[in-house]
Write a protein that holds these residues in place. Structure first.
Motif, mmCIF file in Angstrom:
data_model
loop_
_atom_site.group_PDB
_atom_site.id
_atom_site.type_symbol
_atom_site.label_atom_id
_atom_site.label_comp_id
_atom_site.label_asym_id
_atom_site.label_seq_id
_atom_site.Cartn_x
_atom_site.Cartn_y
_atom_site.Cartn_z
ATOM 1 N N VAL A 24 3.280 -10.837 33.341
ATOM 2 C CA VAL A 24 3.879 -10.205 32.169
ATOM 3 C C VAL A 24 5.381 -10.132 32.403
ATOM 4 O O VAL A 24 5.841 -9.433 33.308
ATOM 5 C CB VAL A 24 3.314 -8.787 31.932
ATOM 6 N N VAL A 25 6.146 -10.874 31.630
ATOM 7 C CA VAL A 25 7.594 -10.885 31.784
ATOM 8 C C VAL A 25 8.191 -9.808 30.900
ATOM 9 O O VAL A 25 7.854 -9.680 29.717
ATOM 10 C CB VAL A 25 8.185 -12.264 31.425
ATOM 11 N N ALA A 26 9.097 -9.014 31.490
ATOM 12 C CA ALA A 26 9.742 -7.914 30.761
ATOM 13 C C ALA A 26 11.248 -8.000 30.920
ATOM 14 O O ALA A 26 11.771 -7.965 32.026
ATOM 15 C CB ALA A 26 9.239 -6.569 31.287
ATOM 16 N N ASP A 27 11.939 -8.136 29.802
ATOM 17 C CA ASP A 27 13.401 -8.081 29.750
ATOM 18 C C ASP A 27 13.743 -7.200 28.549
ATOM 19 O O ASP A 27 14.007 -7.686 27.455
ATOM 20 C CB ASP A 27 13.984 -9.486 29.608
ATOM 21 N N ILE A 28 13.690 -5.899 28.780
ATOM 22 C CA ILE A 28 13.727 -4.930 27.689
ATOM 23 C C ILE A 28 15.031 -4.995 26.908
ATOM 24 O O ILE A 28 15.046 -4.940 25.676
ATOM 25 C CB ILE A 28 13.478 -3.502 28.241
#
Length: 236
Positions: A24-28
């Motif tokens: 799960v890639v997260a770049d908020i």
């Protein structure tokens, strides 16, 4: 029992085993918030690429092109990295190519290794957690960070997802426990908790306060972006 782990920056990805793992890639702030928003507003697909050159080539092939470096839109492209720019009705049914400083690079690094790549944001936290409950694989939350360094907002998201899935997944590694505890400390006022973080200060200098507030809202959308082939699409 399935395991959930957190990688605090893509530069540490080589330390994690991914052969039975959904990443799960997260770049908020702000790539994955843009991706979730765009697909929720009817964009057909988003093709993430690591470099400006790759994005330009896709633009020349007819894609709408979004490019960001150092939190600013790259000259010559159609979009930058604000989620509000992905809400345009003219993008309904469109194919978008996208490159960002951290988020799309993280996807590129994880892609050869993962069973599946999903995109996470606070905006789709609940739907993402529900999807993962139905999956048979371990999960690694890959925080995009900032140029190889960990950052606060992505780590908080990782902690939020870990907290949501604590009854279905084992949380064994210290990075996961750290992220979960940070989220528990800050969850009642995420905006205040990240107020002095490096990326918030960076965005505020550029006058992008509204993107910060927007990206910290929880469960606005039920879309879960999944990488199929080269492109992110909404999981049916």
């Amino acid at each position: 029992m399935k395991q959930l782990d957190v990688c605090l920056t893509p530069d540490l990805l080589h330390l994690h085993k991914l052969d039975n793992c959904i990443v799960v890639v997260a770049d908020i702030f702000r790539a994955t918030s843009c991706m979730v928003t765009g697909l929720a507003y009817g964009v057909k697909s988003i093709t993430p690429v690591a470099t400006i050159e790759e994005c330009k080539l896709l633009q020349e092939k007819g894609y709408i092109a979004a490019a960001e470096r150092n939190a600013q839109m790259v000259e010559g492209f159609d979009l930058g990295n604000s989620p509000f720019s992905f809400m345009n009705e003219r993008f309904i049914g469109a194919n978008i190519a996208m490159t960002t400083t951290n988020g799309t690079l993280s996807i590129a690094k994880a892609r050869p290794l993962a069973v599946k790549i999903l995109v996470g944001a606070f905006l789709n936290l609940g739907s993402l957690a529900n999807q993962l409950r139905s999956e048979p694989y371990d999960v690694l939350v890959l925080c995009a960070g900032w140029k190889g360094r960990p950052n606060l907002e992505d780590t908080l998201f990782a902690g939020a997802l870990a907290d949501a899935l604590k009854n279905e997944y084992m949380l064994l590694e210290d990075s996961t426990i750290m992220a979960q505890r940070m989220y528990q400390q800050g969850k009642d006022n995420l905006l205040s908790y990240v107020a002095n973080s490096s990326h918030v200060r960076r965005l505020q200098r550029l006058g992008i306060q509204k993107d910060i507030s927007y990206s910290l809202q929880t469960d606005l959308y039920d879309v879960v972006p999944v990488l199929r082939g080269n492109s992110l699409v909404a999981m049916n």
